[in-house]
Design a protein around this motif. Structure first.
Motif, PDB file in Angstrom:
ATOM      1  N   TRP A  65     -35.809  52.139 -12.142  1.00  0.00           N
ATOM      2  CA  TRP A  65     -34.716  51.313 -12.413  1.00  0.00           C
ATOM      3  C   TRP A  65     -34.739  49.950 -11.920  1.00  0.00           C
ATOM      4  N   ASN A  66     -34.271  48.925 -12.609  1.00  0.00           N
ATOM      5  CA  ASN A  66     -34.476  47.429 -12.353  1.00  0.00           C
ATOM      6  C   ASN A  66     -33.148  46.727 -12.768  1.00  0.00           C
ATOM      7  N   TYR A  67     -33.043  45.437 -12.198  1.00  0.00           N
ATOM      8  CA  TYR A  67     -32.098  44.504 -12.869  1.00  0.00           C
ATOM      9  C   TYR A  67     -32.296  43.729 -13.948  1.00  0.00           C
ATOM     10  N   GLU A  68     -33.556  44.058 -14.878  1.00  0.00           N
ATOM     11  CA  GLU A  68     -33.883  43.361 -15.903  1.00  0.00           C
ATOM     12  C   GLU A  68     -33.665  44.304 -17.134  1.00  0.00           C
ATOM     13  N   ILE A  69     -33.767  45.544 -17.055  1.00  0.00           N
ATOM     14  CA  ILE A  69     -33.614  46.419 -18.233  1.00  0.00           C
ATOM     15  C   ILE A  69     -32.882  47.821 -17.998  1.00  0.00           C
TER      16      ILE A  69
END
Lengths: 228, 255
Positions: free
Chosen positions: B28-32
């Motif tokens: 999980w990340n803030y990009e995708i």
């Protein structure tokens, strides 16, 4: 605390820290579970459960919704539960407030470490965007495995550092604590119950009549407690 | 669009997808957000596309499924099942991408209301009631873990099945009574148990200091009222940290 005592806790923190978001989200990282497990590692599951019940009340305040930043209770509960269980034989008055304070601090530290991890995952994903766009299986698997491994390490490190940092201070504070045991515990309890009560009041707004049911439940609980 | 085919998902493929769903937020990340996770979970089914692992269809489908996606992690199972079905049915890429985008909002909001604001607090307060009534540590843990995980595991299995069965028509599954009315009933049950738990916990912790119960209750009510009033500006855990730091200072430093 020596290395032999800290390493099992760090491993438990790594496993429970991973459970918060990454894998498997079975909520073994909830304070009432995590703190009890840590307490049993430190010698007293019952003490761990006592600390865990209080931390669970605090944890009800924050919903772990999507991209929001929130305290990370898995590692925090390991630190708090183990600390309280470790201080129990001496029956120090300050054991509960000091353990809960250490857990609350660790929860915020853990939340911040999750934010850093997610940013790190984002950097890695950006670097592999071209491969992802080409449907590369190895890029997908690589990102997943790297993210899971990094989260495991994050949980272990947060637990290790927090335990090493707070244990001496807790020992000192526990020894020198001058405020009475009952009054100290009552203060912690009042803060935890107030936090959960306020969280519930806001949360139950979503369902018609739920606030009345909450008040009814409180009345029934008071009556039941008085009868016991 | 390729010719439409209805396939039964092999048991091993379905089991692999279900197992992977437990790690859907692994990167999980803030990009995708959980985009990579959705691709990761759908990947075993995509191998069934013409040409298999080395085929163009597989690579194109995987590339579509790792794009930006957000959802509640448990209800992501619905998306994974439905998107895998859409890919294997040979729906057009544009159609799949629109469908994928449309799934994000409902799966997120329904899941948050059902789980984070309903099921989790319900299981939590039930275990607190058990603890307050004197349950042993193992019993308290089992009450929480068994109840919570029956719910979340059931939801994931149901989600994957309904997603696969309904495919692009899965929106109707979101109108299921359990998803529409469930959060309200669960929240009401949590409210009763939450109300029950708080006074019982006060008595459980202070059973050897009964004279302090009244004062602690009044203090908790005042602080709770303040927290409700200052919602969004003050959090209970931060206030507690401040209170405990002041108590530690008063208690440890020789004045």
């Amino acid at each position: 605390m020596n290395v032999a005592e800290v390493l099992p806790l760090a491993f438990l923190g790594a496993v429970l820290g991973l459970d918060v978001v990454s894998f498997p989200q079975a909520m073994i990282s909830r304070p009432i579970v995590a703190s009890t497990l840590a307490g049993s590692l430190a010698g007293s599951a019952t003490s761990g459960l006592l600390a865990g019940a209080l931390l669970e009340l605090f944890a009800l305040e924050m919903l772990a919704v999507g991209a929001s930043r929130y305290p990370e209770w898995g590692t925090a509960s390991v630190v708090g539960g183990a600390m309280f269980a470790g201080m129990q034989p001496a029956n120090w008055a300050g054991a509960l407030p000091v353990s809960i304070a250490a857990a609350l601090l660790t929860a915020w530290l853990g939340g911040w470490s999750m934010y850093l991890l997610r940013r790190g995952n984002g950097v890695l994903a950006r670097q592999r965007l071209q491969e992802l766009g080409a449907g590369s299986r190895s890029a997908v698997l690589g990102l997943q495995v790297t993210g899971l491994t990094a989260d495991f390490i994050r949980g272990g490190l947060v637990t290790l550092l927090a335990t090493l940092a707070f244990a001496p201070a807790a020992q000192y504070a526990g020894r020198e604590w001058a405020f009475g045991t009952a009054r100290s515990e009552a203060l912690v309890l009042a803060l935890a119950v107030a936090t959960a009560g306020a969280a519930g009041w806001r949360l139950f707004h979503a369902a018609p009549g739920a606030r009345w049911l909450f008040l009814g439940g409180a009345a029934a609980g008071s009556a039941l407690a008085a009868l016991r | 669009m390729t010719e439409k085919r209805i396939q039964a998902l092999p048991f091993r493929t379905r089991a692999a997808m279900l197992a992977r769903l437990f790690a859907v937020q692994g990167s999980w990340n803030y990009e995708i957000l959980m985009g990579t996770g959705i691709g990761f979970c759908a990947e075993p089914a995509l191998r069934l596309l013409p040409g298999g692992l080395q085929g163009v269809a597989y690579r194109e489908a995987l590339a579509r499924q790792v794009q930006y996606f957000n959802s509640h992690p448990y209800l992501a199972a619905i998306a994974v099942g439905a998107l895998a079905r859409a890919e294997l049915d040979g729906e057009s890429p544009a159609h799949i991408e629109r469908f994928r985008t449309a799934l994000c909002g409902p799966l997120g909001s329904v899941g948050d209301r059902l789980i984070w604001a309903g099921w989790l607090p319900l299981c939590s307060v039930l275990s607190l009631v058990a603890f307050a009534l004197g349950a042993a540590p193992l019993t308290t843990l089992l009450v929480f873990l068994m109840l919570y995980n029956v719910g979340q595991l059931g939801l994931r299995i149901w989600g994957l099945n309904v997603g696969w069965t309904q495919g692009m028509r899965v929106a109707s599954a979101l109108g299921h009574p359990a998803l529409r009315q469930g959060p309200i009933h669960i929240t009401r049950a949590a409210a009763v148990l939450g109300g029950l738990a708080l006074p019982l916990l006060l008595h459980r912790f202070l059973e050897e200091s009964r004279p302090l119960i009244g004062l602690t209750t009044v203090a908790a009510l005042i602080v709770a009222a303040g927290l409700v009033k200052l919602h969004g500006r003050l959090e209970g855990s931060r206030l507690a940290l401040l209170g405990l730091a002041l108590l530690a200072g008063y208690s440890v430093i020789p004045w």
